[in-house]
Design a protein around this motif. Structure first.
Motif, PDB file in Angstrom:
ATOM      1  N   THR A 290       0.811  -1.227   0.000  1.00 31.20           N
ATOM      2  CA  THR A 290       0.000   0.000   0.000  1.00 31.20           C
ATOM      3  C   THR A 290       0.842   1.275   0.000  1.00 31.20           C
ATOM      4  OG1 THR A 290      -0.143  -0.047   2.422  1.00 31.20           O
ATOM      5  CG2 THR A 290      -1.918  -1.120   1.174  1.00 31.20           C
TER       6      THR A 290
ATOM      7  N   SER B 167      -4.034   5.042  -0.349  1.00 30.52           N
ATOM      8  CA  SER B 167      -3.638   3.680   0.044  1.00 30.52           C
ATOM      9  C   SER B 167      -2.653   3.640   1.210  1.00 30.52           C
ATOM     10  CB  SER B 167      -3.062   2.931  -1.162  1.00 30.52           C
ATOM     11  OG  SER B 167      -4.045   2.741  -2.143  1.00 30.52           O
TER      12      SER B 167
ATOM     13  N   SER C 161     -12.735  -3.125  -6.587  1.00 31.14           N
ATOM     14  CA  SER C 161     -12.040  -2.213  -7.482  1.00 31.14           C
ATOM     15  C   SER C 161     -12.571  -2.357  -8.897  1.00 31.14           C
ATOM     16  CB  SER C 161     -10.535  -2.504  -7.473  1.00 31.14           C
ATOM     17  OG  SER C 161     -10.012  -2.369  -6.171  1.00 31.14           O
TER      18      SER C 161
ATOM     19  N   GLU D 299     -10.842  -1.571 -11.441  1.00 31.42           N
ATOM     20  CA  GLU D 299      -9.704  -2.097 -12.161  1.00 31.42           C
ATOM     21  C   GLU D 299      -8.815  -2.858 -11.182  1.00 31.42           C
ATOM     22  OE1 GLU D 299      -7.696   1.134 -13.973  1.00 31.42           O
ATOM     23  OE2 GLU D 299      -9.398   1.725 -15.240  1.00 31.42           O
ATOM     24  N   PRO D 300      -8.006  -3.811 -11.680  1.00 32.78           N
ATOM     25  CA  PRO D 300      -7.114  -4.554 -10.786  1.00 32.78           C
ATOM     26  C   PRO D 300      -6.206  -3.608 -10.003  1.00 32.78           C
ATOM     27  CG  PRO D 300      -7.141  -5.539 -12.976  1.00 32.78           C
ATOM     28  CD  PRO D 300      -7.902  -4.255 -13.085  1.00 32.78           C
ATOM     29  N   SER D 301      -6.174  -3.790  -8.674  1.00 31.35           N
ATOM     30  CA  SER D 301      -5.360  -2.923  -7.815  1.00 31.35           C
ATOM     31  C   SER D 301      -4.783  -3.762  -6.682  1.00 31.35           C
ATOM     32  CB  SER D 301      -6.202  -1.781  -7.234  1.00 31.35           C
ATOM     33  OG  SER D 301      -5.473  -1.071  -6.254  1.00 31.35           O
TER      34      SER D 301
ATOM     35  N   ALA E  17      -2.815  -2.916  -4.310  1.00 31.60           N
ATOM     36  CA  ALA E  17      -2.903  -2.212  -3.034  1.00 31.60           C
ATOM     37  C   ALA E  17      -4.288  -2.350  -2.425  1.00 31.60           C
ATOM     38  CB  ALA E  17      -2.547  -0.739  -3.216  1.00 31.60           C
ATOM     39  N   MET E  18      -5.331  -2.136  -3.247  1.00 33.82           N
ATOM     40  CA  MET E  18      -6.692  -2.234  -2.727  1.00 33.82           C
ATOM     41  C   MET E  18      -7.028  -3.667  -2.328  1.00 33.82           C
ATOM     42  SD  MET E  18      -9.325  -0.700  -1.747  1.00 33.82           S
ATOM     43  CE  MET E  18      -8.852   0.940  -2.301  1.00 33.82           C
ATOM     44  N   ASP E  19      -6.535  -4.626  -3.081  1.00 33.86           N
ATOM     45  CA  ASP E  19      -6.791  -6.029  -2.731  1.00 33.86           C
ATOM     46  C   ASP E  19      -6.226  -6.352  -1.351  1.00 33.86           C
ATOM     47  OD1 ASP E  19      -7.982  -6.362  -5.178  1.00 33.86           O
ATOM     48  OD2 ASP E  19      -6.243  -7.305  -6.135  1.00 33.86           O
TER      49      ASP E  19
END
Length: 570
Positions: free
Chosen positions: A372, A468, A510, A512-514, A516-518
């Motif tokens: 993150t 993040s 999300s 879009e693929p992220s 950090a967010m995952d």
């Protein structure tokens, strides 16, 4: 159509011819001037050859001195008609040879002066001067002072070389040359010597430490010099040395081993200014703070030394100065935002981080911060740059007053800065310091610290920030506080909206693929299961608050005669 031209036509033709002739003459004149400027100045070249020949007349000191005097005059005045015939490659070996004429101090003085003027008027020649053999001779003139004016002129030449070519000077024992007998010179010359030494401390190569270590005591003494410029040059020298060896704990401890740290700290303390008669400039104070922070980061035992010097109060005074005492937090933060240089505040917070023990390695939190807070110093701020030697942990365990001072003096300011200063880097540094403090405070002091602070109310905002690194650190703090004080803080976490924000983060997807967010979502779900799961006091409080909220809204609607209130009440 084929007849003779009329009088009018003849006049026009003559007029055009006259104009063309005039224009042509002007063009020829201008071309002549330009070509004249481009042609080598034969006289200047000839004079330079005569001077060079005279300099080579060995045994004729008078002729050589006359030639050197003329050369110095030409170089000092920067006469283009003379310099056009000056060959650096031809003159340098001769001037260096004359620099070593120990039987005639005037020759040594004039040759060193000529080299100094050369560096001034032809700065691009400095690389050739540095490599031509002059540097060791300059250093020798300072290490064995027989003629003070020759030594001063040699120092002046070295000062000019040190700007772009510090390493050749350093390898020729230049640091010892500039500092060993610095007290023999007047104040202006001492300033030149200190500034030259600071230049030689820039980007010291890995194998260059033996070239500087013997002069560390001399540099350390200069920090306490009564002249501000000399003092600031010494501070700059240490800043550059620490930067050069920031990854070597042993070298850092050797650099600090002669009293550097307490002397630098004294320059930051407002109470010590009366003894020295001046305050260091803003750039120097910022450099000092960065130097202290980098020392602590590279060598934790130096952090312990600073804690023993009472550095916590000094760090606080860098943010909240004497004249700010009595201001409420909002006014103080407005002053900090406007009056404190952002880079100084950033390095002050770095220092604040390095005064606390790092978090132990963690298979969950480590990857969370790595993912993150990529591109920031958050991971290093939290976990350190390698295995902890344990000295900070031992110190705070045996000196509980250290943590009490930190919680009392610094923590409230960290909280205020974290929500006031609009800078991601500064906010991250505040949060990492808080996370480390919460991890090492004894439970009783932790509860007292948090209970009297608005930090819990701010955590929900950090979780909802969309940033993040900030969200990741907010989760670290949430997990730490709930892990240590769940019984005491559960209800407050619920009422401040933290439970709700964690739940919202768990449900986030999300677009879009992220990565950090995952990772944030995974950590939020882990916290929800372990801290806010079914049967937990925090969840029960959150549900009660939700029911109470609905009841209050229903009553409000009923009072307004809105039938939706009855439906909501059911």
């Amino acid at each position: 159509g084929g007849g003779q031209p009329g009088p009018g036509e003849m006049d026009d033709a003559l007029s055009r011819l006259a104009s063309s002739n005039h224009a042509l003459q002007n063009l020829i004149r201008r071309l002549g001037t330009g070509l004249e400027d481009l042609l080598p100045n034969v006289q200047g070249r000839a004079r330079m050859k005569e001077i060079l020949a005279a300099l080579k007349e060995h045994g004729n000191d008078a002729r050589q001195m006359e030639a050197l005097t003329e050369l110095c005059e030409a170089l000092s005045m920067g006469q283009e008609d003379v310099l056009i015939g000056f060959s650096v490659d031809a003159f340098l070996p001769v001037l260096v040879e004359l620099l070593g004429m120990e039987h005639n101090p005037e020759l040594m003085l004039l040759s060193s002066r000529a080299l100094t003027h050369l560096l001034e008027v032809l700065p691009k020649a400095s690389g050739k001067v540095a490599a031509c053999g002059a540097v060791p001779v300059f250093c020798q003139r300072l290490l064995t002072i027989e003629f003070i004016d020759v030594a001063e002129q040699s120092l002046l030449a070295m000062s000019k070389l040190s700007v772009d070519h510090p390493e050749p000077l350093l390898r020729a024992s230049g640091l010892a040359a500039t500092l060993t007998f610095i007290d023999f010179f007047d104040t202006n010359t001492q300033r030149t010597a200190a500034a030259t030494a600071a230049n030689m401390c820039r980007n010291v190569p890995a194998d260059g430490f033996p070239l500087v270590v013997d002069m560390v005591p001399n540099l350390t003494q200069l920090i306490s010099h009564p002249d501000q410029k000399i003092c600031e040059s010494a501070c700059l020298a240490f800043a550059r040395l620490v930067d050069s060896f920031r990854d070597s704990p042993q070298h850092l401890q050797a650099i600090a081993g002669h009293g550097m740290l307490p002397k630098l700290v004294a320059l930051l303390r407002p109470g010590d200014r009366e003894g020295r008669g001046f305050d260091v400039g803003t750039a120097t104070s910022t450099s000092i703070v960065k130097t202290l922070a980098m020392c602590c980061r590279g060598s934790p035992p130096l952090s312990v030394g600073l804690l023993e010097e009472g550095i916590v109060g000094t760090v606080r005074s860098l943010i909240q100065k004497e004249e700010d005492e009595g201001l409420d937090s909002n006014t103080l933060m407005a002053v900090v935002a406007v009056m404190r240089p952002l880079d100084q505040l950033y390095h002050t917070l770095m220092l604040a981080n390095e005064l606390l023990p790092p978090l132990p390695p963690d298979d969950v939190l480590g990857p969370l911060i790595t993912a993150t807070a990529r591109g920031t110093d958050a991971h290093q701020d939290l976990f350190g740059s390698g295995p902890s030697p344990g000295c900070l942990e031992s110190h705070v365990a045996s000196h509980p007053g250290t943590l009490t001072d930190y919680a009392t003096l610094l923590f409230p300011i960290l909280v205020d800065v974290s929500v006031t200063i609009v800078s991601e880097g500064i906010r991250i540094r505040c949060l990492t310091a808080m996370a480390k403090l919460f991890a090492c405070l004894p439970a009783g002091l932790l509860l007292e610290t948090v209970r009297g602070s608005p930090i819990v109310g701010y955590i929900a905002g950090f979780l909802a920030s969309g940033n993040s690194p900030v969200m990741g650190l907010a989760l670290v703090i949430t997990d730490s506080l709930m892990g240590r004080l769940s019984g005491e803080l559960s209800q407050r976490f619920a009422r401040e909206g933290i439970v709700q924000e964690v739940a919202s983060l768990c449900a986030r997807e999300s677009a879009e693929p992220s990565p950090a967010m995952d990772v944030l979502v995974q950590q939020a779900r882990r916290i929800r299961e372990s801290r806010f799961g079914p049967g937990s006091k925090a969840l029960e409080s959150a549900e009660e608050d939700e029911v109470m909220g609905k009841a209050e809204e229903a009553a409000r609607l009923v009072d307004l005669g809105d039938t939706r209130g009855l439906a909501l009440a059911r």
